[in-house]
Motif scaffolding. Sequence first.
Motif, short mmCIF file in Angstrom:
data_model
loop_
_atom_site.label_atom_id
_atom_site.label_comp_id
_atom_site.label_asym_id
_atom_site.label_seq_id
_atom_site.Cartn_x
_atom_site.Cartn_y
_atom_site.Cartn_z
N SER A 104 0.83 -1.20 0.00
CA SER A 104 0.00 0.00 0.00
C SER A 104 0.87 1.25 0.00
CB SER A 104 -0.92 0.03 1.23
OG SER A 104 -1.70 -1.12 1.33
N ASP A 107 -3.66 5.89 -0.45
CA ASP A 107 -4.97 5.25 -0.61
C ASP A 107 -4.96 4.15 -1.65
OD1 ASP A 107 -4.54 6.87 -2.75
OD2 ASP A 107 -6.53 7.79 -2.78
N ARG A 108 -3.77 3.72 -2.09
CA ARG A 108 -3.68 2.69 -3.12
C ARG A 108 -3.05 1.43 -2.56
NH1 ARG A 108 -1.72 5.99 -8.55
NH2 ARG A 108 -3.29 7.63 -8.44
N ALA A 495 -9.10 2.33 -5.35
CA ALA A 495 -9.12 3.09 -4.10
C ALA A 495 -10.55 3.34 -3.65
CB ALA A 495 -8.38 4.42 -4.28
N GLU A 497 -11.66 5.80 -1.96
CA GLU A 497 -11.96 7.22 -2.05
C GLU A 497 -12.60 7.60 -3.39
OE1 GLU A 497 -9.23 5.97 -0.88
OE2 GLU A 497 -9.30 6.62 1.23
N PRO A 594 -8.13 -1.89 2.50
CA PRO A 594 -8.04 -0.51 2.99
C PRO A 594 -9.38 0.21 2.85
CG PRO A 594 -6.96 -0.73 0.87
CD PRO A 594 -7.32 -2.11 1.30
N VAL A 596 -11.96 3.91 3.48
CA VAL A 596 -11.95 5.27 2.94
C VAL A 596 -11.02 6.21 3.70
CG1 VAL A 596 -14.21 5.19 1.87
CG2 VAL A 596 -14.04 5.74 4.27
N GLY A 598 -8.24 5.44 5.23
CA GLY A 598 -6.91 4.87 5.37
C GLY A 598 -6.82 3.75 6.38
#
Length: 832
Positions: A104, A107-108, A495, A497, A594, A596, A598
């Motif tokens: 990671s 956010d990826r 992600a 997000e 993961p 939103v 983190g």
Amino acid sequence: MIWTLAVRNVMRNRRRSVITVLSIAVGLAALTFLWGFIDGMNRQMINNTTRYFAADAQVHLKGYHDDPSLDRAIEAGARVLETVRADPSVAAATVRLETTVLASRADRSRGILAFGVDPAQEARVTDLFKAVVDGRGFSGADDTGVLIGEGMAEALALRAGDDLVLVGQAYDGSVASARVPVRGVFRTKIDDLDGYVAVMPMAAMRDFLAAPEAVTAVALRLRDRGALGDAVQTLSARVGADHEVVGWPVLLPMVAISIRFHEVMGFVVLTIFFVMVAAGVANPVLMAVLERTREFGIMLALGTGQSMLFRLVVAEAALLGAAGLLLGNAIGLGATAAFGRTGIDLGAFEAGLRAMPGLADVIYPVVRAERSLAISVLVFLIALAMALYPAFRAATLEPVAAIRGIGEKFSGGRRGSRGQTRSPLPVFALIATRNLLRNRKRSAITVFGAAFAIVAYVFLYGFFDGFGEQLVDNSTRYVTGHLQIEREGLRRDLAPELAFDATAALAAVRSQPGIAAAAPRVQAQALISSPTKSVGVVLYGVDPALERGLTILHRTLVEGSALEAGADRDVVIGRRLAEKLGIRLGEKLVVMAPGVAGELGTSAFRVRGVFATESSSFDGAMVFVTLRASQRMLGLGQRVSSINLRLEDRADVDRVAAQLTPSLGKDGLVASPWPRLLPRVADMLGLVRAIRTVIVAVFFLVVALAVMNTVFMAVAERTREFGVMMALGTPPDAIVRMVVYETVALMLVASVVGYAVGAAVVSLLGNVGLDLSGFYRDYSAIPGLTGIVYPRLVAGSLVGPGVGLFLASVGVSLYPAVRAARLDPTAAIRHT
């Protein structure tokens, strides 16, 4: 005496002999080149995949290859390494420590394989460190950091110097985590390496996994890869029954399967070529016998025995076949060797080539003596076999009838009879028609040769078009659908997000004509764990009711049942994944992904169902839970990652995407068609097209020459006839016009027959399928591929080549006609 007469006959009519020799030589050269091209692709795949990381073979603890977990690590790694190095067939060896982790950055994230290596020894076994394009590789055991592939760097937005977070399962079963700097980025142009492999120094990996002495593999490079089988046997005896020695075909199943796939495709194509070579040889030989009927009649009348005449024709075919072999091998081996040095640049199909691991932009064909010998023997036997019927026919002629003339006479009505309607056709078009009907056998041979070539050409195109259609259809109907509405960048890193409220987008989609189904989804990179093992997967949260209209995965269940609304604690997984995890129906799995903000979302699920498709890549990397369960785990609320669509007609995908763009753009959404959703399938389709381009180009050359040779001989053998016509006052230009009329008529008939029969064959096999599954195993490793190919006729693919073949055949008939028309009538009549 037979051979002396055969040589004289061959040399007496050099033009006829040259045409026959060319028919054999061109077919042989094409077969040699295509086989060399396929062998070159396969050799390149093996060389590149083994030299970058897999090595020629690896030694594991017994059972590790089938169940790669830290529980099966080799504790006495140093002892096994020394044992392997002591084998004289081993050039170099090194130890490795492997595990699956979630990588990671911000956010990826994505699931990858992480390897611990001894930098100094690894450089002697593989060339991975030479492939570093950003930063630098390892130089010593005290180095720190991690090397990642270019694909992973792009997916996680990393470059040399950035930090990468790794989360996995330690040797003692606890959670392992570390933040490591990216030391370098490598580029091998092998997607599985560049996108899903990270390499660390052995000391750092052992510290990460809390495994101070363990190794999972000893990788080795052989002095002679061709002796892999013998090396595996001797090494197995050295390391003992507690260990297994695994060669590259088992380590790299995708490579082995891809090689077998190429061979099966080559088998189909080469079979068609062999049939074409047989027809190409048979036509000029049969035509030659037909045009020599009077000659054979005189020989029989003078006392030549039937058996002697039979042997004479076969001997002539053997001489022509031998000459064809010499010329064909000179051309075929010469062309293969030339391109083996310079290469064939297929850079325009780079994405497609990367669908097969290890293929580069430039393919170097390979010359193999055993291949050339086998092809030469087969072609020579074909040449002899094709001469048997003409030889038998010549030997059984009735001498008087043969001397009196060739063929049947056209029994049309008398010209000038009362009441006869005057034809609107030009006079020499009428004469051309009478000529075709007057010698039906010659006309039939010409039409058959051209029509047969067209049938083979139509089938070849239908085979490749049907194969490509299946790749797309099978892949889209299992997972993605035809279109996906998403925020830009979702497929790169999945992600959370990038999730959005689907209310407005769903309303816009459902008002659009041509859309058969629409379903919202959550998609995320995740790590799924059983009590003994962890595997990186793609997690799908789906609405079970809407999903049934989008995909057919619910029909592929082999155990348990499909997801239903409200089953928020259930998960459906593929059979390949269940085998990897050692999990059974009803048992529990832990999924980590993961969220939103983190944070790491974690949930436990019970295995409700197991599915099995034709693609093990789908079955081993995808899990499905309900939409609400995934939203809760990732903290998404009511938001979704995407809306996936199935169209009534897949061909409208670009049009529908364009129509949706204005209404979606204001919300920051895009409509991605299936080639963007399934890049590997699109790349595979590009590879098929690249291979088809090479094969069809060679095949068109063979077909065109076969047809032109038949037409050329049909015209060239009539020089005496043209001389008689000119002696009776026919002008030379009329001779040429007549030949053009005849050739156009013959090619029109051949085209109608060829395309009709070809279309019928493709249609028949398109319904029943061409079962090739028996020729290779585990074809399911290639996404969307099944063992049965259903040919499909695409008219647009055939128009250009069909017109080219027609014009080339008409054009080639002009040369012998013009040449004959320019002869002095007396010389033409005396021509032999």
